[in-house]
Design a protein around this motif. Structure first.
Motif, PDB file in Angstrom:
ATOM      1  N   GLY A 170       0.801  -1.222   0.000  1.00 23.17           N
ATOM      2  CA  GLY A 170       0.000   0.000   0.000  1.00 23.17           C
ATOM      3  C   GLY A 170       0.833   1.271   0.000  1.00 23.17           C
ATOM      4  N   THR A 220      -2.778   0.730  -4.761  1.00 23.39           N
ATOM      5  CA  THR A 220      -4.070   0.208  -4.325  1.00 23.39           C
ATOM      6  C   THR A 220      -4.539  -0.907  -5.242  1.00 23.39           C
ATOM      7  N   THR A 255     -10.574  -1.894   4.044  1.00 18.33           N
ATOM      8  CA  THR A 255      -9.255  -1.355   4.369  1.00 18.33           C
ATOM      9  C   THR A 255      -8.569  -2.221   5.418  1.00 18.33           C
ATOM     10  N   ALA A 261      -5.237  -4.319   4.764  1.00 19.76           N
ATOM     11  CA  ALA A 261      -4.182  -3.426   5.269  1.00 19.76           C
ATOM     12  C   ALA A 261      -2.803  -4.015   5.006  1.00 19.76           C
ATOM     13  N   ASN A 262      -1.948  -3.238   4.322  1.00 21.45           N
ATOM     14  CA  ASN A 262      -0.677  -3.790   3.868  1.00 21.45           C
ATOM     15  C   ASN A 262       0.360  -2.687   3.666  1.00 21.45           C
ATOM     16  N   SER A 263       0.394  -1.734   4.604  1.00 21.35           N
ATOM     17  CA  SER A 263       1.390  -0.659   4.470  1.00 21.35           C
ATOM     18  C   SER A 263       1.896  -0.223   5.848  1.00 21.35           C
ATOM     19  N   SER A 311      -2.425   0.420   7.794  1.00 23.68           N
ATOM     20  CA  SER A 311      -2.625   0.934   6.439  1.00 23.68           C
ATOM     21  C   SER A 311      -2.264   2.415   6.414  1.00 23.68           C
ATOM     22  N   SER A 318      -4.102   4.296   3.657  1.00 26.32           N
ATOM     23  CA  SER A 318      -5.436   4.790   3.975  1.00 26.32           C
ATOM     24  C   SER A 318      -5.362   6.075   4.798  1.00 26.32           C
ATOM     25  N   ASP A 321      -5.485  -1.534   0.225  1.00 19.76           N
ATOM     26  CA  ASP A 321      -4.069  -1.508  -0.133  1.00 19.76           C
ATOM     27  C   ASP A 321      -3.779  -2.581  -1.178  1.00 19.76           C
ATOM     28  N   PRO A 341      -6.950   2.908   9.860  1.00 17.66           N
ATOM     29  CA  PRO A 341      -5.555   2.860   9.429  1.00 17.66           C
ATOM     30  C   PRO A 341      -4.589   2.418  10.527  1.00 17.66           C
TER      31      PRO A 341
END
Length: 454
Positions: free
Chosen positions: A137, A178, A206, A210-212, A224, A227, A324, A371
């Motif tokens: 993300g 994304t 989200t 969630a991947n950031s 995230s 986000s 993400d 997030p």
């Protein structure tokens, strides 16, 4: 009529254009998937500039490699900036992120096959050029000032304007990726219910995707971060759109929203004219400072629609924008999640029953919490992890009712498997990354490039 096409004479024409996306025949509904990924040199994880330097390939070379594989290149000025094939397109985001926008397809099997074929090409091209592609993300190591900028005119205008509206807009442009899905609606009433339902559940998407969790080589304290960035990008064109939940919501109300979103640009003769912050309403009255006396065409309105960035965006279809980018299987899971909820009438009703008692304040608070807290975030005292199991069961029932089997007899329900695992374990992709970071990676974020590249 202008030299650029028929002039828009009234707001009613814009409303009618949006309404023209209605598809009363459910059999005509299609699925359009999109996903973005970062491109990097395998030797040192550095990003690719547009033009290759010092014998290293650039983004231009990657696009050319797709052209060599049968895609049709699209230019802007002297640069190739996109490619098209069989109803799908490859485009460049501002920081060189590669986006596949898939063709409108009937089943999830087809959309996943399309994604898989694209990623096989990506892998083959990467092996030839010594580059890799990564689905996260947010870029895990790059600083904003070190991101190469792509030669697209609209992005020059946006880069100058973004910092006047929020502190993280440039990060949104340059360092995020994304995965999205675009879905149809039957009529205005169906559009409104789908819009409300998908806005309400966008924070859940989200959390599941969630991947950031990394920024500039270290944990950022969020699940995230991508986000979170959207909460400080531009309040004029982002967010949860409270008016969607008000009486009177429909195509005309969304048209009014678009007319109130400040403009970025007008495209004329292949060039982008800076109209940042100016009013489309003034444009319709022939009073746009950037083009005095000129009035817009429908193509101008279509361009303007792409500059609104809410969590769900209405065009002549609905875009789900809350997730993400992530691993290969997640690129198939995101469309499965939303198709299961929105393409079967009973599933849509069941999902809407879950959220119809939520207030706008509840949803706004959830949007802010997700997030950081992901599936641990709560709404009306209930955790998203708990809620996600109910929602996924509804999505599964919707896919079962669609009864769309692959040529091998597999159902679409299988595409939800990763999400059920996330819901049961409470571990989103970001949590798995953090486990690696705190475990076998020994605090070395750069391991993500080797372990998670496509």
């Amino acid at each position: 009529m202008s030299e650029y096409g028929p002039i828009i004479e009234s707001k009613a024409e814009l409303t009618a254009y949006l309404e023209g996306g209605s598809k009363p025949d459910r059999a005509s509904w299609r699925i359009g998937s999109e996903h973005e990924k970062f491109v990097f040199h395998r030797a040192d994880n550095a990003p690719l500039a547009y033009e290759g330097t010092d014998g290293r390939p650039g983004i231009h070379d990657v696009l050319k490699a797709f052209v060599d594989r049968g895609w049709n290149g699209i230019g802007e000025g002297d640069h190739i900036i996109a490619a098209e094939k069989d109803g799908a397109s490859i485009t460049l985001e501002p920081g060189g992120q590669f986006e596949l926008s898939g063709a409108p397809l009937e089943t999830l099997h087809e959309t996943c096959n399309e994604t898989s074929a694209h990623l096989r090409d990506v892998k083959a091209i990467g092996e030839t050029l010594g580059i890799g592609f990564l689905g996260l993300g947010f870029h895990p190591v790059l600083k904003r000032e070190n991101v190469p900028v792509m030669p697209k005119g609209r992005y020059n205008i946006m880069r100058a304007y973004m910092p006047t509206k929020g502190s993280l807009g440039l990060d949104m442009m340059l360092r995020t990726c994304t995965v999205q899905v675009n879905l149809d609606f039957a009529d205005e009433a169906d559009m409104v219910e789908k819009f409300r339902l998908s806005l309400a559940l966008q924070p859940l998407a989200t959390a599941l995707f969630a991947n950031s969790p990394f920024k500039e080589g270290r944990p950022n304290g969020m699940k995230s971060y991508r986000s979170h960035i959207w909460t400080d990008t531009d309040p004029d064109r982002c967010g949860m759109l409270p008016f969607v939940f008000e009486p009177g919501m429909g195509f005309e109300r969304y048209t009014d929203y678009l007319l109130d979103v400040p403009m970025y640009f007008v495209k004329r003769d292949g060039k982008y004219i800076n109209a940042a912050g100016q009013s489309f309403r003034d444009f319709m009255a022939g009073k746009l400072p950037a083009l005095p006396g000129e009035k817009p065409t429908m193509e101008d309105f279509k361009d303007h629609m792409t500059t609104a960035f809410p969590e769900v965006r209405l065009k002549r279809y609905l875009e789900m924008r809350g997730a993400d980018a992530g691993p290969w299987s997640r690129l198939c899971a995101l469309p499965a999640f939303w198709v299961g909820l929105l393409y079967d009438a009973n599933a849509q009703t069941a999902a809407y029953d879950l959220v119809k008692g939520w207030s706008v304040a509840d949803m706004e608070a959830l949007r802010v919490d997700v997030p950081t807290h992901g599936l641990d975030a709560t709404i009306q005292g209930r955790s998203l992890q708990d809620l996600s199991l109910d929602v996924l069961k509804i999505a599964d029932s919707g896919l079962k009712a669609r009864n769309m089997a692959s040529t091998c007899g597999e159902t679409e329900q299988g595409f939800l498997a990763d999400l059920f695992e996330t819901a049961r374990s409470g571990k989103a992709p970001a949590d798995i990354l953090m486990d690696r970071y705190n475990g076998e990676w020994g605090g070395d974020v750069t391991r993500v490039f080797a372990d998670f590249a496509y």
